[in-house]
Enzyme design. Structure first.
Site, PDB file in Angstrom:
ATOM      1  N   SER A   1      -2.693  -0.909  -4.374  1.00 53.14           N
ATOM      2  CA  SER A   1      -3.037  -1.081  -2.952  1.00 53.14           C
ATOM      3  C   SER A   1      -4.524  -0.826  -2.712  1.00 53.14           C
ATOM      4  CB  SER A   1      -2.220  -0.114  -2.092  1.00 53.14           C
ATOM      5  OG  SER A   1      -0.861  -0.442  -2.150  1.00 53.14           O
TER       6      SER A   1
ATOM      7  N   ARG B   1      -7.605  -3.610  -1.641  1.00 51.91           N
ATOM      8  CA  ARG B   1      -8.415  -3.358  -0.445  1.00 51.91           C
ATOM      9  C   ARG B   1      -9.882  -3.201  -0.796  1.00 51.91           C
ATOM     10  NH1 ARG B   1      -3.292  -2.139   0.442  1.00 51.91           N
ATOM     11  NH2 ARG B   1      -2.420  -2.082   2.546  1.00 51.91           N
TER      12      ARG B   1
ATOM     13  N   GLY C   1       2.212 -10.228  -2.557  1.00 48.88           N
ATOM     14  CA  GLY C   1       2.391 -10.182  -1.102  1.00 48.88           C
ATOM     15  C   GLY C   1       1.208  -9.523  -0.420  1.00 48.88           C
TER      16      GLY C   1
ATOM     17  N   SER D   1       5.529  -1.582   7.501  1.00 47.40           N
ATOM     18  CA  SER D   1       4.873  -2.306   6.407  1.00 47.40           C
ATOM     19  C   SER D   1       3.372  -2.081   6.422  1.00 47.40           C
ATOM     20  CB  SER D   1       5.171  -3.811   6.545  1.00 47.40           C
ATOM     21  OG  SER D   1       4.234  -4.559   5.791  1.00 47.40           O
TER      22      SER D   1
ATOM     23  N   ASP E   1       8.329   1.518  -3.079  1.00 52.58           N
ATOM     24  CA  ASP E   1       8.301   0.851  -4.378  1.00 52.58           C
ATOM     25  C   ASP E   1       8.981   1.678  -5.473  1.00 52.58           C
ATOM     26  OD1 ASP E   1       6.984  -1.311  -3.284  1.00 52.58           O
ATOM     27  OD2 ASP E   1       4.992  -0.560  -3.781  1.00 52.58           O
TER      28      ASP E   1
ATOM     29  N   LYS F   1      11.360  -7.724  -1.288  1.00 54.53           N
ATOM     30  CA  LYS F   1      10.221  -7.452  -2.184  1.00 54.53           C
ATOM     31  C   LYS F   1      10.103  -8.594  -3.199  1.00 54.53           C
ATOM     32  CE  LYS F   1       8.780  -3.730  -0.290  1.00 54.53           C
ATOM     33  NZ  LYS F   1       7.473  -3.733   0.334  1.00 54.53           N
TER      34      LYS F   1
HETATM   35  C1  S3P Z   1       1.663  -2.472  -0.090  1.00 53.92           C
HETATM   36  C2  S3P Z   1       2.616  -2.111   0.808  1.00 53.92           C
HETATM   37  C3  S3P Z   1       4.044  -2.033   0.477  1.00 53.92           C
HETATM   38  C4  S3P Z   1       4.341  -2.104  -1.004  1.00 53.92           C
HETATM   39  C5  S3P Z   1       3.473  -3.064  -1.735  1.00 53.92           C
HETATM   40  C6  S3P Z   1       1.996  -2.807  -1.484  1.00 53.92           C
HETATM   41  C7  S3P Z   1       0.263  -2.498   0.353  1.00 53.92           C
HETATM   42  O1  S3P Z   1       4.659  -3.082   1.137  1.00 53.92           O
HETATM   43  O2  S3P Z   1       5.692  -2.437  -1.228  1.00 53.92           O
HETATM   44  O3  S3P Z   1       3.725  -2.970  -3.136  1.00 53.92           O
HETATM   45  O4  S3P Z   1      -0.641  -2.513  -0.493  1.00 53.92           O
HETATM   46  O5  S3P Z   1       0.048  -2.485   1.573  1.00 53.92           O
HETATM   47  P1  S3P Z   1       4.981  -2.988   2.699  1.00 53.92           P
HETATM   48  O6  S3P Z   1       4.246  -4.088   3.342  1.00 53.92           O
HETATM   49  O7  S3P Z   1       6.465  -3.114   2.772  1.00 53.92           O
HETATM   50  O8  S3P Z   1       4.516  -1.663   3.204  1.00 53.92           O
END
Ligand code: S3P
Length: 438
Positions: free
Chosen positions: A29, A33, A101, A175, A324, A351
């Site tokens: 994460s 970013r 995602g 999220s 996760d 997921k």
């Molecule tokens: C993430 C948020 C989580 C996580 C993903 C990474 C992120 O998802 O499952 O692996 O970097 O913001 P959510 O959007 O459900 O919080």
């Protein structure tokens, strides 16, 4: 120990002992970013300890296609040359977010206020994941954004638009990606934007944008970003180790009867440490050593020893803080004394795979009895694992779950689709060999 060279199929032998020290790879994460936010900022930023994996590669490819210069001077080091949001240029092709995602949702927010056409797509898994959760709020903010299947599935088409401030937007779902997407769009707004989430999710976005000069305030579950008058300022980042990756070794060492593992430099941001809280409630022996702050994120070394666990009820606010890691919590529940129930975790269904169904399938392959529920799972506990053949269904977290179950089982096991680990932990199989004595 692991043997066998087939990329897709890995043999895992039961571990007689788990011992050793490891520095886990950079946080996924924070890595995404640090790339994206610095690309929107002005100035040159060095990112140390970045995760080099398929997911972060996806973000880098997209940013390069948008005209951002990113150098890679050494292993786990990148330098991002940001020239401000306005310097991004229209790409001449669709942007492939691959399996990520986070790339798709954060990128959509960042592009929402820019006057150009971008199309975001991804692999088969990503093209099945819900995008209405970002399309709706970004549209409400004024962006011109559409998506397949009545605005719910990728590809996503973004035509930009004037982002209107002075609005309060409810995410409706806990999220970190959705919150991050809206906050990035808010950078282009003509006034403050407030995002309200139903439960606190990871706050890396708020921390990093704040360090770059954005004005961000939190009031309970509401986060308000006031758009800065000028571009964000680039910041160097030291990426902490990923607790979601460390989770495989944390759970393996806790459940194995003869284990002691030291994990160095693990990010312990409280919005991410749900697993540690759940395991502590189950009776785990995990010590946090040398707690410190690195680049605005809390970090510690974790010493994990074998422990006898008891079952637990997991639900409510801890769920987004451990989202996760819940497949590994289910494994812990299978071997603990007494029942374990995981509730309020319907997000697992959307997921990289349906992680309720896929976790149940992996654990059943090792002989675990598990009940699938709409919003989670239930386990009796007190089980023991026999060797099994499990399938990752292309999901990195499921490949690692199968491997950990294999280490803890009584016989040899096989993991199909083992190369899925490359999404977040390319060296997973090497590290497994280093830590386990068979
Ligand atoms: C993430 C948020 C989580 C996580 C993903 C990474 C992120 O998802 O499952 O692996 O970097 O913001 P959510 O959007 O459900 O919080």
């Amino acid at each position: 120990m692991t043997v066998g060279t087939a990329v897709q199929l890995r043999r895992v032998l039961p571990a007689r002992q788990l011992r050793g020290e490891l520095t886990v790879p950079g946080d996924k994460s924070v890595s995404h970013r640090s790339l994206l936010f610095n690309a929107l900022a002005r100035g040159t930023a060095r990112i140390d300890g970045i995760l080099e994996s398929e997911d972060t590669r996806a973000t880098m490819h997209c940013l390069r296609a948008l005209g951002v210069r990113i150098d890679e001077p050494g292993e786990h080091v990148v330098v991002v040359h940001g020239a401000g949001r306005g310097a991004l240029t229209e790409p001449d092709n669709v942007l492939d977010c691959m399996n990520s995602g986070t790339t798709m949702r954060l990128m959509a927010g960042a592009l929402a206020g820019l006057p150009m056409l971008t199309v975001l797509t991804g692999d088969g898994s990503l093209r099945r994941r819900p995008m209405g959760r970002i399309v709706r709020p970004l549209t409400a903010l004024g962006a011109k954004i559409s998506a397949r299947a009545a605005g719910t599935l990728p590809p996503i088409v973004i035509e930009g638009g004037a982002i209107r401030g002075g609005q309060r937007v409810e995410t409706g779902v806990a999220s970190g990606q959705v919150k991050g997407s809206i906050l990035l769009a808010a950078l282009a707004a003509d006034g403050p934007v407030t995002v309200i989430e139903p439960a606190q999710t990871r706050d890396h976005t708020e921390r990093m944008l704040g360090a770059m000069g954005a004005e961000i305030t939190r009031d309970g579950l509401a986060v308000t970003l006031t758009p800065p008058a000028r571009d964000l300022t680039a910041v160097d980042v030291r990426v902490p180790g990923d607790i979601s990756t460390a989770a495989a070794w944390i759970v393996a060492a806790t459940l194995h009867p003869d284990a002691e593992i030291l994990l160095r430099n693990v990010g312990v941001n409280p919005t991410r440490t749900g697993l540690l809280d759940i395991l502590a409630a189950m009776g785990a022996r995990i010590e946090r050593l040398e707690e410190r702050t690195v680049g605005g994120e809390p970090v510690a070394d974790l010493l994990i020893r074998s422990a006898q666990l008891h079952g637990v009820e997991v639900g409510g606010d801890v769920v987004p803080r451990a989202i996760d890691e819940l497949p590994l919590v289910a494994l812990a529940g299978a071997l603990a004394q007494g029942p374990t129930v995981i509730r309020n975790a319907e997000e697992l269904r959307v997921k990289e795979s349906d992680r309720v169904a896929a976790t149940a399938a992996v654990l059943r392959a090792f002989g675990v009895e598990i009940e699938e529920r709409t919003d989670g799972m239930a386990l009796h506990g007190g089980g023991r694992l026999h060797g099994g053949r499990a399938n990752s269904v292309g999901d990195h977290r499921l490949a690692m779950l199968g491997a950990v179950a294999g280490l803890l089982s009584g016989e040899e096991s096989e993991i199909e689709g083992a190369d899925a680990v490359a999404v977040s932990y390319p060296d997973f199989w090497t590290d497994l060999t280093r830590l386990s004595l068979s």
